[in-house]
Design an enzyme around this catalytic site. Structure first.
Site, PDB file in Angstrom:
ATOM      1  N   ASN A  10       0.926  -1.336  -0.066  1.00 42.30           N
ATOM      2  CA  ASN A  10       0.043   0.080  -0.066  1.00 42.30           C
ATOM      3  C   ASN A  10       1.018   1.200  -0.080  1.00 42.30           C
ATOM      4  OD1 ASN A  10      -1.623   1.970   0.461  1.00 42.30           O
ATOM      5  ND2 ASN A  10      -2.281   1.443   2.565  1.00 42.30           N
ATOM      6  N   TRP A  11       0.933   1.793  -0.952  1.00 43.32           N
ATOM      7  CA  TRP A  11       1.889   3.031  -1.416  1.00 43.32           C
ATOM      8  C   TRP A  11       1.283   4.124  -0.592  1.00 43.32           C
ATOM      9  CZ3 TRP A  11       4.308   2.784  -6.932  1.00 43.32           C
ATOM     10  CH2 TRP A  11       5.170   1.839  -6.902  1.00 43.32           C
ATOM     11  N   LYS A  12       0.165   4.279  -0.315  1.00 42.76           N
ATOM     12  CA  LYS A  12      -0.453   5.756   0.125  1.00 42.76           C
ATOM     13  C   LYS A  12      -0.071   6.543  -0.867  1.00 42.76           C
ATOM     14  CE  LYS A  12      -0.160   3.260   4.812  1.00 42.76           C
ATOM     15  NZ  LYS A  12      -0.138   3.353   6.197  1.00 42.76           N
ATOM     16  N   HIS A  95      -9.603   1.432   4.436  1.00 40.28           N
ATOM     17  CA  HIS A  95      -8.315   1.632   5.244  1.00 40.28           C
ATOM     18  C   HIS A  95      -8.764   2.821   6.359  1.00 40.28           C
ATOM     19  CE1 HIS A  95      -4.459   2.703   6.075  1.00 40.28           C
ATOM     20  NE2 HIS A  95      -3.911   1.676   5.772  1.00 40.28           N
ATOM     21  N   GLU A  97      -6.918   5.116   7.529  1.00 41.81           N
ATOM     22  CA  GLU A  97      -6.711   6.394   7.128  1.00 41.81           C
ATOM     23  C   GLU A  97      -7.842   6.971   6.437  1.00 41.81           C
ATOM     24  OE1 GLU A  97      -2.952   5.467   5.258  1.00 41.81           O
ATOM     25  OE2 GLU A  97      -2.156   4.895   6.953  1.00 41.81           O
ATOM     26  N   GLU A 167      -5.723  -4.788  10.495  1.00 46.78           N
ATOM     27  CA  GLU A 167      -4.905  -3.765  10.697  1.00 46.78           C
ATOM     28  C   GLU A 167      -4.819  -2.993  11.806  1.00 46.78           C
ATOM     29  OE1 GLU A 167      -2.648  -2.517   6.466  1.00 46.78           O
ATOM     30  OE2 GLU A 167      -4.391  -1.235   7.023  1.00 46.78           O
ATOM     31  N   GLY A 173       2.430   2.334  10.506  1.00 49.71           N
ATOM     32  CA  GLY A 173       3.345   3.439  10.368  1.00 49.71           C
ATOM     33  C   GLY A 173       3.761   3.766  11.947  1.00 49.71           C
ATOM     34  N   SER A 213       2.922  -2.266  10.136  1.00 49.43           N
ATOM     35  CA  SER A 213       4.695  -2.229  10.645  1.00 49.43           C
ATOM     36  C   SER A 213       5.139  -3.613  10.201  1.00 49.43           C
ATOM     37  CB  SER A 213       4.813  -1.784  12.029  1.00 49.43           C
ATOM     38  OG  SER A 213       4.683  -0.420  12.194  1.00 49.43           O
ATOM     39  N   GLY A 234       2.736  -1.276   4.028  1.00 53.31           N
ATOM     40  CA  GLY A 234       2.765   0.105   3.854  1.00 53.31           C
ATOM     41  C   GLY A 234       4.432   0.443   3.639  1.00 53.31           C
ATOM     42  N   GLY A 235       4.831   1.290   4.835  1.00 54.14           N
ATOM     43  CA  GLY A 235       6.150   2.031   4.508  1.00 54.14           C
ATOM     44  C   GLY A 235       7.326   0.787   4.009  1.00 54.14           C
TER      45      GLY A 235
HETATM   46  P1  PGA Z   1       2.507   0.315   7.557  1.00 56.56           P
HETATM   47  O1  PGA Z   1       1.245   0.384   6.894  1.00 56.56           O
HETATM   48  O2  PGA Z   1       3.023  -1.059   7.027  1.00 56.56           O
HETATM   49  O3  PGA Z   1       3.486   1.558   7.114  1.00 56.56           O
HETATM   50  O4  PGA Z   1       2.336   0.277   9.084  1.00 56.56           O
HETATM   51  C1  PGA Z   1       0.289  -0.670   6.527  1.00 56.56           C
HETATM   52  C2  PGA Z   1      -0.945   0.036   6.238  1.00 56.56           C
HETATM   53  O5  PGA Z   1      -1.360   0.952   6.597  1.00 56.56           O
HETATM   54  O6  PGA Z   1      -1.625  -0.801   5.100  1.00 56.56           O
END
Ligand code: PGA
Length: 249
Positions: A10-12, A95, A97, A167, A173, A213, A234-235
């Site tokens: 997930n590149w956001k 998600h 966010e 999640e 993050g 994470s 994500g990251g």
């Molecule tokens: P993260 O994000 O791996 O950076 O914690 C995961 C996500 O929000 O899908």
């Protein structure tokens, strides 16, 4: 039937067009595997160059959101057939966010899930609790509610194809990952809930990912859990480490 693992990035809101294509080129040789499905959910505007860049590779491109109407006066939104017409197969829905910053609710997630299935897209349906909710001891109650509402009116044939991502918001993050026990406990709780809705045969087919994470150092332990069928990353999907997560064994 053994469920096939899915490792989805997930590149956001990261990566300009040039950076996106460059990262995909870097990742292509690193994420080759016969064993798992690999997807990258990229910003909408990067979808077309990314779909081009992954031609003849094992990487699939996904979107990070979509609207639940077919078309019309919804400024700024993206319709499901706009995604399918570009070659997108997956779409992240709900998600945390999107829920936290953009007022996404369980009800809008449900509308989007139904619309995604109507168009043959595979939704990656996100759920998860805040730290406060975990401390209050309501994690499973909350997740079961999110799942039941998200799957409202979804029939068993479609439900089988769904992907759920657990999640925990406190793990996204932050570098703090849920322990393997915590992650497995909730992913099992999700599968039990799906079994109540659809029967265990259908529930056994649904892929449940862990996200929050995920890194090259914790992926193997997490993905070895019996109800964890891969990760939403994500990251760590923004760098070469994603290759190590895909080849976690
Ligand atoms: P993260 O994000 O791996 O950076 O914690 C995961 C996500 O929000 O899908």
């Amino acid at each position: 039937m053994a469920r096939r693992k899915l490792i989805a990035g997930n590149w956001k809101m990261n990566m300009t067009r040039e950076a996106a294509v460059a990262l995909i080129k870097e990742l292509i040789p690193l994420v080759q595997t016969e064993e798992s499905d690999v997807a990258l959910c990229v910003p909408a505007i990067d979808i077309i160059p990314c779909v081009d860049a992954v031609q003849n590779t094992n990487i699939k491109i996904g979107a990070q959101n979509m609207y639940f109407e077919e078309k019309g006066a919804f400024t700024g939104e993206i319709a499901p057939d706009m995604l399918t017409s570009t070659g997108v197969e997956y779409v992240i829905l709900g998600h945390s966010e999107r829920r936290g910053y953009f007022a996404e609710t369980d009800e809008t997630v449900n509308k989007k899930v139904l619309k995604a299935f109507e168009h043959g897209l595979t939704p990656i349906i996100c759920c998860g609790e805040s730290l406060e909710q975990r401390q209050q001891g309501i994690t499973l109650d909350l997740i079961r509610m999110q799942i039941k509402i998200a799957f409202g009116s979804v029939d068993a044939e479609n439900a089988k194809k769904a992907v759920v991502a657990y999640e925990p918001i406190w793990a996204i993050g932050t570098g703090v990952t849920a322990s393997t026990e915590q992650a497995q406990e909730v992913c099992k709780g999700i599968r039990d809930c799906l079994a109540e809705l659809y029967g265990s045969e259908v529930a056994e087919e649904i892929r449940i990912l862990y996200g929050g994470s995920v890194s090259a150092s914790n992926a193997a332990d997490l993905f070895a859990q019996s109800d964890i069928d891969g990760g939403l990353v994500g990251g760590a999907s923004l760098k070469a480490d994603f290759g190590k997560i895909v080849n976690y064994k």
